[in-house]
Design a protein around this motif. Structure first.
Motif, PDB file in Angstrom:
ATOM      1  N   THR A 255      -2.200  -2.537  13.111  1.00  0.00           N
ATOM      2  CA  THR A 255      -1.214  -2.523  12.034  1.00  0.00           C
ATOM      3  C   THR A 255      -0.071  -3.468  12.387  1.00  0.00           C
ATOM      4  O   THR A 255       0.473  -3.420  13.490  1.00  0.00           O
ATOM      5  CB  THR A 255      -0.675  -1.099  11.808  1.00  0.00           C
ATOM      6  OG1 THR A 255      -1.744  -0.285  11.310  1.00  0.00           O
ATOM      7  CG2 THR A 255       0.452  -1.095  10.787  1.00  0.00           C
ATOM      8  N   LEU A 256       0.275  -4.324  11.421  1.00  0.00           N
ATOM      9  CA  LEU A 256       1.358  -5.295  11.600  1.00  0.00           C
ATOM     10  C   LEU A 256       2.495  -4.931  10.657  1.00  0.00           C
ATOM     11  O   LEU A 256       2.330  -4.900   9.438  1.00  0.00           O
ATOM     12  CB  LEU A 256       0.854  -6.714  11.300  1.00  0.00           C
ATOM     13  CG  LEU A 256      -0.323  -7.190  12.169  1.00  0.00           C
ATOM     14  CD1 LEU A 256      -0.922  -8.472  11.597  1.00  0.00           C
ATOM     15  CD2 LEU A 256       0.126  -7.417  13.605  1.00  0.00           C
ATOM     16  N   LEU A 257       3.660  -4.638  11.228  1.00  0.00           N
ATOM     17  CA  LEU A 257       4.837  -4.277  10.459  1.00  0.00           C
ATOM     18  C   LEU A 257       5.628  -5.523  10.098  1.00  0.00           C
ATOM     19  O   LEU A 257       5.905  -6.367  10.964  1.00  0.00           O
ATOM     20  CB  LEU A 257       5.717  -3.327  11.286  1.00  0.00           C
ATOM     21  CG  LEU A 257       7.088  -2.955  10.718  1.00  0.00           C
ATOM     22  CD1 LEU A 257       6.943  -2.145   9.434  1.00  0.00           C
ATOM     23  CD2 LEU A 257       7.896  -2.189  11.751  1.00  0.00           C
ATOM     24  N   ALA A 258       5.984  -5.658   8.817  1.00  0.00           N
ATOM     25  CA  ALA A 258       6.795  -6.801   8.394  1.00  0.00           C
ATOM     26  C   ALA A 258       8.229  -6.595   8.878  1.00  0.00           C
ATOM     27  O   ALA A 258       8.846  -5.565   8.604  1.00  0.00           O
ATOM     28  CB  ALA A 258       6.762  -6.923   6.873  1.00  0.00           C
ATOM     29  N   THR A 259       8.758  -7.561   9.622  1.00  0.00           N
ATOM     30  CA  THR A 259      10.144  -7.517  10.115  1.00  0.00           C
ATOM     31  C   THR A 259      10.818  -8.845   9.775  1.00  0.00           C
ATOM     32  O   THR A 259      10.135  -9.817   9.432  1.00  0.00           O
ATOM     33  CB  THR A 259      10.199  -7.287  11.639  1.00  0.00           C
ATOM     34  OG1 THR A 259       9.876  -8.520  12.308  1.00  0.00           O
ATOM     35  CG2 THR A 259       9.238  -6.193  12.085  1.00  0.00           C
ATOM     36  N   PRO A 260      12.150  -8.937   9.887  1.00  0.00           N
ATOM     37  CA  PRO A 260      12.843 -10.205   9.630  1.00  0.00           C
ATOM     38  C   PRO A 260      12.352 -11.341  10.530  1.00  0.00           C
ATOM     39  O   PRO A 260      12.478 -12.525  10.187  1.00  0.00           O
ATOM     40  CB  PRO A 260      14.310  -9.871   9.920  1.00  0.00           C
ATOM     41  CG  PRO A 260      14.420  -8.404   9.650  1.00  0.00           C
ATOM     42  CD  PRO A 260      13.111  -7.837  10.097  1.00  0.00           C
ATOM     43  N   GLU A 261      11.772 -10.982  11.681  1.00  0.00           N
ATOM     44  CA  GLU A 261      11.261 -11.999  12.618  1.00  0.00           C
ATOM     45  C   GLU A 261       9.779 -12.293  12.397  1.00  0.00           C
ATOM     46  O   GLU A 261       9.183 -13.050  13.158  1.00  0.00           O
ATOM     47  CB  GLU A 261      11.481 -11.526  14.057  1.00  0.00           C
ATOM     48  CG  GLU A 261      12.925 -11.243  14.419  1.00  0.00           C
ATOM     49  CD  GLU A 261      13.807 -12.473  14.301  1.00  0.00           C
ATOM     50  OE1 GLU A 261      13.358 -13.564  14.704  1.00  0.00           O
ATOM     51  OE2 GLU A 261      14.927 -12.347  13.774  1.00  0.00           O
ATOM     52  N   GLY A 262       9.174 -11.669  11.377  1.00  0.00           N
ATOM     53  CA  GLY A 262       7.754 -11.873  11.109  1.00  0.00           C
ATOM     54  C   GLY A 262       6.945 -10.629  11.410  1.00  0.00           C
ATOM     55  O   GLY A 262       7.492  -9.598  11.839  1.00  0.00           O
ATOM     56  N   PRO A 263       5.609 -10.677  11.184  1.00  0.00           N
ATOM     57  CA  PRO A 263       4.750  -9.505  11.412  1.00  0.00           C
ATOM     58  C   PRO A 263       4.768  -9.083  12.882  1.00  0.00           C
ATOM     59  O   PRO A 263       4.646  -9.927  13.776  1.00  0.00           O
ATOM     60  CB  PRO A 263       3.357  -9.994  10.998  1.00  0.00           C
ATOM     61  CG  PRO A 263       3.596 -11.203  10.152  1.00  0.00           C
ATOM     62  CD  PRO A 263       4.842 -11.838  10.678  1.00  0.00           C
ATOM     63  N   MET A 264       4.926  -7.776  13.128  1.00  0.00           N
ATOM     64  CA  MET A 264       5.000  -7.259  14.503  1.00  0.00           C
ATOM     65  C   MET A 264       3.940  -6.173  14.698  1.00  0.00           C
ATOM     66  O   MET A 264       3.893  -5.199  13.942  1.00  0.00           O
ATOM     67  CB  MET A 264       6.388  -6.664  14.752  1.00  0.00           C
ATOM     68  CG  MET A 264       6.580  -6.129  16.164  1.00  0.00           C
ATOM     69  SD  MET A 264       8.187  -5.288  16.363  1.00  0.00           S
ATOM     70  CE  MET A 264       7.814  -3.682  15.642  1.00  0.00           C
ATOM     71  N   PRO A 265       3.051  -6.333  15.694  1.00  0.00           N
ATOM     72  CA  PRO A 265       2.039  -5.306  15.939  1.00  0.00           C
ATOM     73  C   PRO A 265       2.684  -4.013  16.448  1.00  0.00           C
ATOM     74  O   PRO A 265       3.585  -4.057  17.283  1.00  0.00           O
ATOM     75  CB  PRO A 265       1.129  -5.928  17.000  1.00  0.00           C
ATOM     76  CG  PRO A 265       1.949  -6.993  17.651  1.00  0.00           C
ATOM     77  CD  PRO A 265       2.927  -7.473  16.626  1.00  0.00           C
ATOM     78  N   ILE A 266       2.218  -2.882  15.930  1.00  0.00           N
ATOM     79  CA  ILE A 266       2.729  -1.583  16.376  1.00  0.00           C
ATOM     80  C   ILE A 266       1.553  -0.686  16.750  1.00  0.00           C
ATOM     81  O   ILE A 266       0.414  -0.929  16.354  1.00  0.00           O
ATOM     82  CB  ILE A 266       3.608  -0.900  15.304  1.00  0.00           C
ATOM     83  CG1 ILE A 266       2.860  -0.786  13.963  1.00  0.00           C
ATOM     84  CG2 ILE A 266       4.920  -1.638  15.132  1.00  0.00           C
ATOM     85  CD1 ILE A 266       3.642  -0.046  12.880  1.00  0.00           C
ATOM     86  N   GLU A 267       1.849   0.352  17.523  1.00  0.00           N
ATOM     87  CA  GLU A 267       0.801   1.237  18.047  1.00  0.00           C
ATOM     88  C   GLU A 267       0.331   2.271  17.022  1.00  0.00           C
ATOM     89  O   GLU A 267      -0.814   2.711  17.052  1.00  0.00           O
ATOM     90  CB  GLU A 267       1.329   1.975  19.286  1.00  0.00           C
ATOM     91  CG  GLU A 267       1.756   1.076  20.427  1.00  0.00           C
ATOM     92  CD  GLU A 267       0.604   0.727  21.353  1.00  0.00           C
ATOM     93  OE1 GLU A 267      -0.504   1.270  21.152  1.00  0.00           O
ATOM     94  OE2 GLU A 267       0.809  -0.085  22.260  1.00  0.00           O
ATOM     95  N   ILE A 268       1.232   2.691  16.120  1.00  0.00           N
ATOM     96  CA  ILE A 268       0.897   3.726  15.139  1.00  0.00           C
ATOM     97  C   ILE A 268       0.302   3.089  13.883  1.00  0.00           C
ATOM     98  O   ILE A 268       0.360   1.858  13.717  1.00  0.00           O
ATOM     99  CB  ILE A 268       2.126   4.565  14.775  1.00  0.00           C
ATOM    100  CG1 ILE A 268       3.241   3.663  14.231  1.00  0.00           C
ATOM    101  CG2 ILE A 268       2.609   5.369  15.979  1.00  0.00           C
ATOM    102  CD1 ILE A 268       4.400   4.399  13.619  1.00  0.00           C
ATOM    103  N   PHE A 269      -0.252   3.902  13.001  1.00  0.00           N
ATOM    104  CA  PHE A 269      -0.812   3.361  11.765  1.00  0.00           C
ATOM    105  C   PHE A 269      -0.775   4.416  10.670  1.00  0.00           C
ATOM    106  O   PHE A 269      -0.498   5.590  10.912  1.00  0.00           O
ATOM    107  CB  PHE A 269      -2.241   2.850  11.980  1.00  0.00           C
ATOM    108  CG  PHE A 269      -3.234   3.919  12.355  1.00  0.00           C
ATOM    109  CD1 PHE A 269      -3.917   4.626  11.377  1.00  0.00           C
ATOM    110  CD2 PHE A 269      -3.493   4.198  13.687  1.00  0.00           C
ATOM    111  CE1 PHE A 269      -4.838   5.607  11.724  1.00  0.00           C
ATOM    112  CE2 PHE A 269      -4.417   5.187  14.046  1.00  0.00           C
ATOM    113  CZ  PHE A 269      -5.088   5.890  13.065  1.00  0.00           C
ATOM    114  N   GLY A 270      -1.078   3.979   9.461  1.00  0.00           N
ATOM    115  CA  GLY A 270      -1.094   4.876   8.300  1.00  0.00           C
ATOM    116  C   GLY A 270       0.175   4.754   7.494  1.00  0.00           C
ATOM    117  O   GLY A 270       1.280   4.669   8.040  1.00  0.00           O
ATOM    118  N   GLU A 271       0.023   4.741   6.162  1.00  0.00           N
ATOM    119  CA  GLU A 271       1.180   4.562   5.285  1.00  0.00           C
ATOM    120  C   GLU A 271       2.234   5.636   5.514  1.00  0.00           C
ATOM    121  O   GLU A 271       3.439   5.359   5.501  1.00  0.00           O
ATOM    122  CB  GLU A 271       0.729   4.581   3.817  1.00  0.00           C
ATOM    123  CG  GLU A 271       1.845   4.269   2.847  1.00  0.00           C
ATOM    124  CD  GLU A 271       1.353   4.029   1.431  1.00  0.00           C
ATOM    125  OE1 GLU A 271       2.012   4.512   0.501  1.00  0.00           O
ATOM    126  OE2 GLU A 271       0.307   3.371   1.262  1.00  0.00           O
TER     127      GLU A 271
END
Length: 453
Positions: A255-271
């Protein structure tokens, strides 16, 4: 202080006992049954009662506070002795409030997501070495206890449960904390043994909003219609900050979270977890952590215990354990795993274990909750139904409630275990959802089987 716990063995109670011992208070306690891990953790600190049972002679006039757990009954002999001596008796939440009256209280409420959001906040604070007091409903990586109380911290972060406070205090716990900053994640009917109607359940959250201190703040999930309605309707003099699920994408199981610095991979998932993350970000901001520091810290958050906890993984298979039991949680969790691994077969297993889930009138709330799964399994114990003194549930009622023709229903733990060990886990996901253990399922053995496959 000299503090005595009536029902010290509970998950929350023993953690509070450990926290107060760590703080330097003199702690004693009693219980008629203490299970692991409470037993070992109390024993390691010299707090385990010498014998199980209730002993009125332990209640003496020099005790400063008695803390009464939900496991005790209203006629508990130690409680009666404490009343006779006119000692100060607190419920768990009353005592937490008493210990945090001079602090900024941050209370996380909602039918779902409370533990995860609280855990995220604490992870971020811990990552940036910001000391806060807290109470959270799950064991977290990097934390010794689920409760911390000090004299020094400016903030106390509290998971605000809506269940009852004690056998002699029938108010929901989160009514007692009087937050300066609060969060409301969602409302979905639960605890039907205490709140028999949906309207009665929702009313508890309206009271929660009214308990926020004047000039305080509510962070609320505006994607939940009921939350949005009651927050926007309240006339309390508080600030209101809505949040919604941030943008994200899933790429090959990450899962890639949209941040001001661009997409960031995170460990958790699910809407639902991404929605929780955004709520946590708002709270952290009000606690003095800016967005950049929040994103840096949250990238390493792996989740709270039993909340989409990965228990096994191979090249082509993965297994998760989750605490989901209410309909909204079951649906969100099942959908999250399917979205994360869309090309894999999802075997979703749910144990109906709580009072609500075993209530025939409540069962209809589960309609469609397992629809995201390729194979759907429900386990329940007729013995548990009998112990809870509920109306008998028949297999046909389960099948009708979930409205799924291929639903597999088990009532025998051995049959369920045989089913699990007969599945082909090639290119698959196994999801085990329960607040129980499927009648004694050995999760370590399941983990070993998945890895062997």
């Amino acid at each position: 202080m000299k503090i005595h716990f009536i029902a010290i063995g509970g998950s929350a109670m023993h953690n509070l006992a450990l926290a107060l011992h760590q703080k330097g208070d003199a702690v004693t306690g009693s219980d008629d049954e203490i299970f692991e891990p409470s037993k070992t953790r109390l024993n390691n600190k010299g707090l385990l009662p010498a014998k199980e049972g209730w002993f009125p002679e332990k209640i003496t006039s020099d005790i400063d506070a008695v803390i009464l757990g939900m496991h005790a009954k209203a006629d508990n002999p130690e409680l009666l002795k404490a009343k006779e001596l006119d000692l100060k008796i607190y419920s768990y939440p009353e005592f937490l409030y008493e210990q945090s009256k001079t602090k900024t209280r941050v209370v996380i409420g909602g039918s779902h997501g409370k533990t995860t959001i609280t855990s995220m906040i604490l992870h971020v604070m811990n990552y940036h070495e910001k000391e806060v007091d807290y109470m959270v409903g799950a064991q977290l990586e990097g934390f010794d206890t689920m409760v911390k109380i000090t004299d020094e911290s400016d903030f106390m972060v509290i998971e605000g449960d809506e269940y009852l406070s004690s056998p002699i205090d029938r108010r929901p716990k989160f009514h007692l904390y009087k937050p300066n900053i609060a969060l409301l994640s969602g409302i979905a009917w639960d605890h039907v043994n205490v709140f028999p109607t949906y309207e009665n359940y929702v009313a508890q959250f309206e009271i929660f909003l009214n308990e926020i201190t004047n000039g305080g703040a509510i962070i609320y999930n505006e994607e939940d219609p009921e939350v949005k309605r009651i927050v926007e309707a309240t006339t309390s003099p508080i600030k209101k900050y809505p949040y919604r699920t941030p943008e994200y994408s899933v790429d090959n199981g990450t899962t890639l979270l949209a941040t001001p610095e661009g997409p960031m991979p995170i460990e958790i998932f699910g809407e639902h977890n991404l929605n929780n993350l955004e709520g946590a970000r708002w709270i952290c901001q009000l606690m003095g952590v800016d967005a950049d520091d929040f994103y840096e810290a949250i990238a390493t958050f792996k989740g709270a215990s039993k909340r989409l906890e990965k228990i096994a993984e191979t090249k082509n298979a993965v297994a998760y354990k989750d605490y989901a039991h209410s309909p909204s949680k079951v649906k969100a969790t099942t959908q999250a795993v399917k979205n994360q691994y869309p090309s894999r077969k999802l075997i979703a297993c749910l144990e109906l274990h709580t009072y609500s889930s075993l209530s025939p009138d409540f069962l209809k709330e589960y309609r469609g909750t397992l629809d995201s799964a390729d194979s759907a399994v429900v386990f329940y114990s007729p013995h548990a139904v009998m112990i809870k003194q509920l109306e008998e549930i028949k297999r046909e009622q389960i099948e009708e409630a979930f409205d799924r023709k291929d639903l597999v229903v088990f009532t025998n733990p051995a049959d369920f275990k045989t089913y699990l060990y007969s599945q082909d886990y090639e290119n698959s996901c196994l999801l085990l959802m329960s607040s129980g253990n499927y009648g004694g399922l050995d999760f370590e053995a399941v983990k070993g089987y998945i890895k062997k496959e």
